[in-house]
Enzyme design. Sequence first.
Site, short mmCIF file in Angstrom:
data_model
loop_
_atom_site.label_atom_id
_atom_site.label_comp_id
_atom_site.label_asym_id
_atom_site.label_seq_id
_atom_site.Cartn_x
_atom_site.Cartn_y
_atom_site.Cartn_z
N ASP A 211 -89.03 20.98 7.61
CA ASP A 211 -87.92 21.73 7.01
C ASP A 211 -88.00 23.22 7.30
O ASP A 211 -87.22 24.00 6.75
CB ASP A 211 -87.91 21.50 5.49
C1 LIG Z 1 -89.10 29.80 10.03
O1 LIG Z 1 -89.09 29.26 8.72
C2 LIG Z 1 -89.38 30.22 7.72
C3 LIG Z 1 -89.48 29.48 6.41
O2 LIG Z 1 -88.36 28.69 6.20
C4 LIG Z 1 -88.29 31.29 7.72
O3 LIG Z 1 -88.60 32.27 6.75
C5 LIG Z 1 -88.22 31.94 9.08
O4 LIG Z 1 -87.14 32.84 9.12
C6 LIG Z 1 -88.03 30.90 10.16
N1 LIG Z 1 -88.12 31.51 11.46
C7 LIG Z 1 -87.25 31.26 12.42
C8 LIG Z 1 -87.49 31.96 13.71
O5 LIG Z 1 -86.30 30.53 12.25
#
Ligand SMILES: *[C@@H]1O[C@H](CO)[C@@H](O)[C@H](O)[C@H]1NC(C)=O
Length: 395
Positions: A211
């Site tokens: 998720d």
């Molecule tokens: C990856 O997942 C985290 C937690 O959901 C989020 O804060 C972050 O923005 C995400 N990074 C990307 C590059 O989508």
Amino acid sequence: MLSSAVLLLAAGHLAAAVPAASSASRPAETTVEPSLTAIQSAEATVKPVTTVWLENIDFQSAAGDPNMAWLATQGITLSNYYATTHPSEPNYCAAAGGDNFGMDNDDFNTVPANVSTIVDLLDTKSISWAEYQEDLPYAGFTGFNYSTNQKTYANDYVRKHNPLVFYDSVTNNATRARQMKSFVDFETDLKNQQLPQWAFFTPNMTNDAHDTNITFGAKWERSFMAPLLNNSYFMNDTLILLTFDENSSYGIANKVFSILVGGAIPENLKGTVDATFYNHYSTIATISENWGLPSLGRWDCNANVFDLVASKTGKSNAVLNFNDKHVYFNASYPGPLSDALYSNVWPIPTNSSTCANGKGVLPSIVKTYAGQKATFNYTSVYPYDALTGLDVPSQ
Ligand SMILES: *[C@@H]1O[C@H](CO)[C@@H](O)[C@H](O)[C@H]1NC(C)=O
Ligand SMILES: *[C@@H]1O[C@H](CO)[C@@H](O)[C@H](O)[C@H]1NC(C)=O
Ligand SMILES: *[C@@H]1O[C@H](CO)[C@@H](O)[C@H](O)[C@H]1NC(C)=O
Ligand SMILES: *[C@@H]1O[C@H](CO)[C@@H](O)[C@H](O)[C@H]1NC(C)=O
Ligand SMILES: *[C@@H]1O[C@H](CO)[C@@H](O)[C@H](O)[C@H]1NC(C)=O
Ligand SMILES: *[C@@H]1O[C@H](CO)[C@@H](O)[C@H](O)[C@H]1NC(C)=O
Ligand SMILES: *[C@@H]1O[C@H](CO)[C@@H](O)[C@H](O)[C@H]1NC(C)=O
Ligand SMILES: *[C@@H]1O[C@H](CO)[C@@H](O)[C@H](O)[C@H]1NC(C)=O
Ligand SMILES: *[C@@H]1O[C@H](CO)[C@@H](O)[C@H](O)[C@H]1NC(C)=O
Ligand SMILES: *[C@@H]1O[C@H](CO)[C@@H](O)[C@H](O)[C@H]1NC(C)=O
Ligand SMILES: *[C@@H]1O[C@H](CO)[C@@H](O)[C@H](O)[C@H]1NC(C)=O
């Protein structure tokens, strides 16, 4: 998804599927009482093997992550490790029972009690085992999912990421069922130095990247592993496989980024790459080879064994020419747990004495299926015939 096993951080593995809906709420009771007691009579001389599985990340994305890259410096990168199909659940199922039974879904699948798992193999030498499933509400819980947040019901523990819970041979046996434990139990078992010799870890849907994303999942995995890599009790001769259940792109070969770490890795092999062909069945085959156990007579029968172990025991691994064979491992075969290609026939395991590098098939399995011809029908999806001797048991 990330999931791990004590004895291989990933290992996994059966016929007439009963896709069933689960009730919407957590059952008030189960037949299984929580327990802090670890399985007894562990053999202190053997190597613990642990597996941690993350979720749905492509090989390149994982390899490019800085925290994954750091973990790779601590061990051996397996550059040709494949999942068995899509989506998640069949891959977890495969790691426990040596087959995914054609599963092509994440349903409430159950496998009949006459189908054995890695647990039956481990039991032959009283090798202790357990699963650690993050946020499992209590040991032995068999429900469809559970959320620690009972207001939002955010995705958290899910049955589809629990390899042993599909098998009636595990869940119908209270002693076995309560070896499906939580991460809280892991901390307790670690502190009490009562870890089992084989374990499978599944982080929750946040930490396993399902998720979230690889950046988050890899960061979690490094933060989970780093202190353990410095824990002399945990690391003592331990082999840990960090892997993913499946690659996220269905239209390409289903390769997953995998790393072996732990105290069993010699210094001179840290940061190296092993390009041998492996898949989730290799985790069972490696366990059999490591402890001299028989086979389930399914796809584990002749599966390649991690070279770290094979090179010590003299087991020769098969070489697969991917370009010639067109092997993608991105679809399921017709089987009893398949929606698209349903077949009501549960595969009959082989009784071949060549399985598990000559250890043959577990005698109780041979007895159960005595007189029945092994039935494998994998040719409709992949050119598995070309892999005979690799991952198709002889028939
Ligand atoms: C990856 O997942 C985290 C937690 O959901 C989020 O804060 C972050 O923005 C995400 N990074 C990307 C590059 O989508
Ligand atoms: C959890 O189980 C309930 C009841 O079966 C279902 O409605 C819900 O979609 C499930 N959630 C997840 C994340 O699997
Ligand atoms: C997953 O576990 C972490 C702790 O490891 C926790 O912070 C997070 O809230 C959990 N995710 C969910 C959806 O409960
Ligand atoms: C129940 O599980 C235990 C531990 O794995 C095993 O020793 C026992 O034989 C099992 N009982 C049955 C009836 O399968
Ligand atoms: C182990 O601890 C030492 C310092 O105590 C630290 O330098 C090292 O990075 C740690 N190793 C891991 C794998 O975390
Ligand atoms: C490692 O295992 C050996 C025997 O298996 C034992 O003698 C030794 O004390 C263990 N070391 C640690 C740090 O647990
Ligand atoms: C599997 O991958 C192959 C090669 O990219 C592709 O042709 C095929 O359509 C894929 N199968 C599925 C079910 O996605
Ligand atoms: C998925 O795995 C294949 C190898 O089978 C790899 O080439 C590919 O890069 C991975 N997917 C992505 C988008 O990285
Ligand atoms: C195994 O159990 C299934 C489901 O109960 C049954 O259909 C099958 O005939 C059994 N196989 C054997 C060999 O007993
Ligand atoms: C193995 O199965 C074959 C039939 O496929 C049978 O002829 C043979 O007797 C079986 N061997 C044992 C040891 O059960
Ligand atoms: C194997 O699968 C193919 C394709 O689905 C099917 O046509 C064939 O009847 C199956 N063979 C057996 C022996 O089940």
